[in-house]
Design an enzyme around this catalytic site. Structure first.
Site, PDB file in Angstrom:
ATOM      1  N   ASN A  14       4.944  59.406  33.628  1.00 18.75           N
ATOM      2  CA  ASN A  14       4.831  60.088  34.919  1.00 18.75           C
ATOM      3  C   ASN A  14       3.843  61.237  34.709  1.00 18.75           C
ATOM      4  OD1 ASN A  14       5.113  61.475  37.300  1.00 18.75           O
ATOM      5  ND2 ASN A  14       7.347  61.624  37.218  1.00 18.75           N
ATOM      6  N   ARG A  80       4.428  55.783  36.982  1.00 17.43           N
ATOM      7  CA  ARG A  80       4.822  56.224  38.311  1.00 17.43           C
ATOM      8  C   ARG A  80       3.567  56.627  39.077  1.00 17.43           C
ATOM      9  NH1 ARG A  80       7.118  61.722  40.618  1.00 17.43           N
ATOM     10  NH2 ARG A  80       7.821  60.935  42.619  1.00 17.43           N
ATOM     11  N   HIS A 168       9.604  58.837  47.142  1.00 13.86           N
ATOM     12  CA  HIS A 168      10.877  58.746  46.407  1.00 13.86           C
ATOM     13  C   HIS A 168      11.490  57.350  46.570  1.00 13.86           C
ATOM     14  CE1 HIS A 168      11.618  63.371  46.958  1.00 13.86           C
ATOM     15  NE2 HIS A 168      10.966  63.134  45.830  1.00 13.86           N
ATOM     16  N   ARG A 229       8.208  73.247  49.718  1.00 18.26           N
ATOM     17  CA  ARG A 229       7.578  72.621  50.898  1.00 18.26           C
ATOM     18  C   ARG A 229       8.410  72.874  52.148  1.00 18.26           C
ATOM     19  NH1 ARG A 229       7.231  66.747  48.319  1.00 18.26           N
ATOM     20  NH2 ARG A 229       6.896  67.555  46.235  1.00 18.26           N
ATOM     21  N   GLU A 372      15.010  57.255  38.069  1.00 21.93           N
ATOM     22  CA  GLU A 372      13.731  56.664  38.453  1.00 21.93           C
ATOM     23  C   GLU A 372      13.040  55.993  37.274  1.00 21.93           C
ATOM     24  OE1 GLU A 372      12.979  60.561  40.562  1.00 21.93           O
ATOM     25  OE2 GLU A 372      11.635  59.282  41.714  1.00 21.93           O
TER      26      GLU A 372
HETATM   27  P1  ADP Z   1      12.756  66.620  40.362  1.00 21.88           P
HETATM   28  O1  ADP Z   1      12.546  66.424  41.824  1.00 21.88           O
HETATM   29  O2  ADP Z   1      11.730  67.465  39.715  1.00 21.88           O
HETATM   30  O3  ADP Z   1      13.119  65.356  39.624  1.00 21.88           O
HETATM   31  P2  ADP Z   1      15.577  67.288  40.059  1.00 21.88           P
HETATM   32  O4  ADP Z   1      16.082  66.036  40.683  1.00 21.88           O
HETATM   33  O5  ADP Z   1      15.848  67.506  38.612  1.00 21.88           O
HETATM   34  O6  ADP Z   1      14.044  67.544  40.322  1.00 21.88           O
HETATM   35  O7  ADP Z   1      16.210  68.519  40.889  1.00 21.88           O
HETATM   36  C1  ADP Z   1      15.837  69.828  40.628  1.00 21.88           C
HETATM   37  C2  ADP Z   1      16.646  70.746  41.511  1.00 21.88           C
HETATM   38  O8  ADP Z   1      18.037  70.539  41.261  1.00 21.88           O
HETATM   39  C3  ADP Z   1      16.386  72.219  41.272  1.00 21.88           C
HETATM   40  O9  ADP Z   1      16.280  72.898  42.508  1.00 21.88           O
HETATM   41  C4  ADP Z   1      17.625  72.662  40.528  1.00 21.88           C
HETATM   42  O10 ADP Z   1      17.908  74.022  40.739  1.00 21.88           O
HETATM   43  C5  ADP Z   1      18.660  71.792  41.173  1.00 21.88           C
HETATM   44  N1  ADP Z   1      19.892  71.756  40.375  1.00 21.88           N
HETATM   45  C6  ADP Z   1      20.067  71.270  39.142  1.00 21.88           C
HETATM   46  N2  ADP Z   1      21.313  71.503  38.708  1.00 21.88           N
HETATM   47  C7  ADP Z   1      21.951  72.177  39.705  1.00 21.88           C
HETATM   48  C8  ADP Z   1      23.255  72.729  39.895  1.00 21.88           C
HETATM   49  N3  ADP Z   1      24.185  72.648  38.948  1.00 21.88           N
HETATM   50  N4  ADP Z   1      23.532  73.347  41.068  1.00 21.88           N
HETATM   51  C9  ADP Z   1      22.603  73.463  42.018  1.00 21.88           C
HETATM   52  N5  ADP Z   1      21.351  72.961  41.904  1.00 21.88           N
HETATM   53  C10 ADP Z   1      21.035  72.339  40.771  1.00 21.88           C
END
Ligand code: ADP
Length: 385
Positions: A14, A80, A168, A229, A372
């Site tokens: 990715n 990706r 997504h 965003r 993913e």
């Molecule tokens: P990406 O879109 O980069 O794959 P992720 O699916 O890992 O991102 O999601 C990232 C988001 O998830 C961030 O905003 C992070 O703060 C949030 N997040 C991760 N763990 C927690 C948690 N325990 N409580 C609240 N938000 C969380």
């Protein structure tokens, strides 16, 4: 040593403009041999000059993890790719013509496709195996016309490939199937509302395993409020900012993509930090949280209407999987619509696929982890045989 094809891993890449995420996955078993990220590619002062150098760093990181790439019977590399435009509705083996087309689609995804192209070029130079592109848009390429069509002049839309593409898709498709598995019901029987809430956020309505609507559009900017965003705004905002604030189109695009959303409202984009601030009584954080939830309810309601009711409401990705307060707030007050979350199940802190609705909730509410990379590895393996 000979390897049965089913032992052989797929390398999933990715590529972002300054980062390269990788996973070495065995598609059939889901065994994760290694995973990591190379960051600060091409930044000043960084030792990683470009994506070719990043692949060397990846090789070194893998060696530290005991994986010697030259000894791995790699089956293929799965890439990706964010935007497949009007051309790609399924994964495709990458040849020069495909690579050129992905490059041309950069007009539709200037923040994403150029990095994918550079990553693919570097990886093709390094790994002499089939390379496959898996598109974030593919799952939504079969949206019904009434859902994918913007009400703008048809000739303009045709000339510039303007439609709702959705993103997504790899995640929504994976989660739709994983949810059917969790419920022990055929995918073809289910009406699902899926909320993918990560740094980017998107919602989908899925009937019988087919997407019938999604919140992201021509670009990943539309729909839900995200980390940086804005999601939906009045389309008139662009003209207004141009005239009143004297901003250029590129400045407006940057503000809406990189300085808006949760960050723009609260000063932080990490949702964990946002929730901490809400709990500490920060008013800006409270408003950001409420705006996020209001928009989520907006889409849940819309998709219940589109689907004529749902069998399951699914939360996935970082926020969806881990933030009980968001799940509780989205479901709050939806009893009349058949949605009731059980507070104990919602808050129990477990991490696997699970049901969090109360026993009398007409709609099952579920938390289903997305993967993913595994989905990309599987689609890659399926294509190269
Ligand atoms: P990406 O879109 O980069 O794959 P992720 O699916 O890992 O991102 O999601 C990232 C988001 O998830 C961030 O905003 C992070 O703060 C949030 N997040 C991760 N763990 C927690 C948690 N325990 N409580 C609240 N938000 C969380």
């Amino acid at each position: 040593m000979t390897h049965a094809p089913t032992d052989r891993p797929v390398l999933v890449l990715n590529a972002g403009s300054s980062s390269l995420k990788y996973q070495l996955v065995v598609p059939e078993s889901g065994e994760l041999r290694a995973a990591g990220i190379v960051e600060r590619i091409g930044e000043s002062g960084s030792e990683v000059a470009d994506h070719a150098a990043a692949l060397e760093v990846m090789g070194a990181q893998l060696r530290d993890d005991g994986v010697h790439l030259d000894d791995v019977a790699l089956r293929a590399v799965g890439h990706r790719v964010v935007h497949g435009g009007p051309d790609f509705s399924a994964p495709v083996v990458i040849d020069d013509a495909v690579l050129e087309r992905i490059r041309q689609l950069s007009a539709l995804a200037p923040l994403h496709n150029p990095a994918a192209v550079i990553g693919i070029e570097a990886a093709r130079g390094r790994f002499d195996v089939p390379h496959v592109a898996v598109f974030d848009t593919a799952f939504f390429s079969s949206l019904p016309a009434e859902a994918s069509t913007y009400a703008v002049p048809r000739d303009l839309a045709a000339k510039h490939s303007i439609r709702r593409y959705g993103f997504h898709g790899t995640s929504h498709q994976f989660v739709a199937q994983a949810t059917a598995d969790l419920l022990g019901r055929p995918l073809t029987d289910l009406r699902q509302v899926i909320l993918h809430l990560g740094n980017g956020c998107s919602a989908s309505a899925v009937r019988g395993g087919h997407a019938v609507d999604t919140s992201m559009g021509l670009t990943p900017l539309q729909g839900l409020v995200m980390g940086t965003r804005s999601g939906d705004v009045d389309p008139g905002l662009h003209a207004y900012l141009s005239r009143e604030a004297g901003m250029s189109i590129d400045e407006i695009d940057t503000v809406l993509n990189k300085r808006s959303g949760v960050l723009g409202l609260s000063g932080v984009n990490d949702f964990r930090e946002l929730v901490h601030r809400v709990e500490a009584g920060d008013d800006a954080a409270r408003l950001a949280f409420d705006v996020v939830v209001h928009r989520l309810k907006h889409y849940v309601g819309a998709y219940l209407a589109i689907l004529g009711g749902a069998d399951v409401l699914v939360f996935t990705a970082g926020i969806g999987q881990h933030s009980a307060p968001v799940r509780a707030a989205v479901a709050d007050g939806l009893g009349e619509l058949g949605i009731a979350v059980d507070p104990a199940r919602n808050g129990d802190g477990s991490t696997g696929a699970r049901i969090i609705s109360s026993d009398d909730s007409r709609v099952v509410v579920a938390v289903v982890p997305t993967d993913e990379e595994l989905a990309i590895a599987r689609q890659t393996a399926e294509l190269v045989g």
